[in-house]
Scaffold this active site. Structure first.
Site, short mmCIF file in Angstrom:
data_model
loop_
_atom_site.label_atom_id
_atom_site.label_comp_id
_atom_site.label_asym_id
_atom_site.label_seq_id
_atom_site.Cartn_x
_atom_site.Cartn_y
_atom_site.Cartn_z
N HIS A 54 0.85 -1.19 0.00
CA HIS A 54 0.00 0.00 0.00
C HIS A 54 0.88 1.24 0.00
O HIS A 54 2.09 1.15 0.25
CB HIS A 54 -0.89 0.02 1.25
CG HIS A 54 -0.10 0.07 2.50
ND1 HIS A 54 0.35 -1.07 3.13
CD2 HIS A 54 0.38 1.10 3.23
CE1 HIS A 54 1.06 -0.74 4.19
NE2 HIS A 54 1.10 0.59 4.27
N HIS A 136 5.88 6.55 -0.99
CA HIS A 136 6.65 5.33 -1.18
C HIS A 136 5.79 4.12 -0.85
O HIS A 136 4.86 4.22 -0.06
CB HIS A 136 7.90 5.34 -0.28
CG HIS A 136 7.58 5.16 1.18
ND1 HIS A 136 7.11 6.19 1.97
CD2 HIS A 136 7.64 4.07 1.97
CE1 HIS A 136 6.92 5.74 3.21
NE2 HIS A 136 7.22 4.46 3.23
#
Ligand code: 2AM
Length: 192
Positions: A54, A136
């Site tokens: 995620h 990220h």
């Protein structure tokens, strides 16, 4: 992580640990999980499974259950069009032992979404990370890359929604449970 008001550990057990995130569809998650496995060959560490991958938009940490409704209300007011991201580079944060996937050209809507959400959460009294948002996706934990960080094949991810997620920490890492979902606005862009 809301350190100023952190409760004693016994109480924390009853406080769900939550965050807002972008969650990839299965095909995107599978492609990124393959990139994680490939990076693991060079850097070791623990590869995130496809079901865990995620991109965190806003980390809240432990909250009182009665504050979950306020989190939902804050997210209800976020209006950002859908967009696409192309993950095409890997990075390594040595101190954290994290290998992550990022975008060399992130769509501006990603920052708009993270900023809008953070602004509304702060206005509702939630204490967030003060460091600038760093998009990220963690692929490896406890990694140790020597020399060049390996590279990855580009993975395109069309973004149509964001989620509120509960993280349950266990012996084998975190398990994630979606609590609520918000659709991004539909756009007429040709690639949506
Ligand atoms: P990470 O992958 O870089 O560790 C669930 O833990 C998610 O929230 C992960 O994406 C994690 O990022 C992020 N996270 C955990 N603690 C955080 C913190 N204190 N501030 C910001 N993000 C955090």
């Amino acid at each position: 992580m809301n350190d100023a008001s952190a409760p004693p550990p016994a109480e924390q057990g009853e406080m769900p640990r939550v965050f807002f995130a972008l969650w990839p569809p299965a095909a995107v998650a599978d492609a990124l999980a393959r990139a994680a496995k490939a990076a693991q060959r060079a850097c070791g560490g623990r590869a995130m499974g496809a079901e865990s991958l995620h991109l965190t938009l806003a980390f809240i940490g432990p909250v009182l259950p009665e504050r979950l409704a306020d989190l939902r209300s804050a997210a209800d007011g976020v209006e950002v069009p859908g967009f696409s991201l192309t993950f095409d580079r890997l990075g390594f944060w040595k101190r954290k032992g994290i290998v992550w996937a990022g975008c060399s050209e992130p769509a501006p809507e990603l920052g708009t979404l993270a900023d809008a959400l953070s602004r509304r959460l702060r206005a509702a009294g939630f204490v967030l990370e003060t460091r600038p948002f760093t998009a990220h996706m963690t692929l490896l934990r406890n990694a140790s890359c020597r020399g060049e960080v390996p590279q990855m094949d580009a993975v395109r991810w069309p973004m149509g929604e964001f989620v509120l997620v509960r993280s349950r920490l266990g012996a084998h890492g975190a398990r994630y449970e979606p609590l609520a979902i918000w659709r991004l606005e539909k756009t007429t862009a040709p690639d949506q």
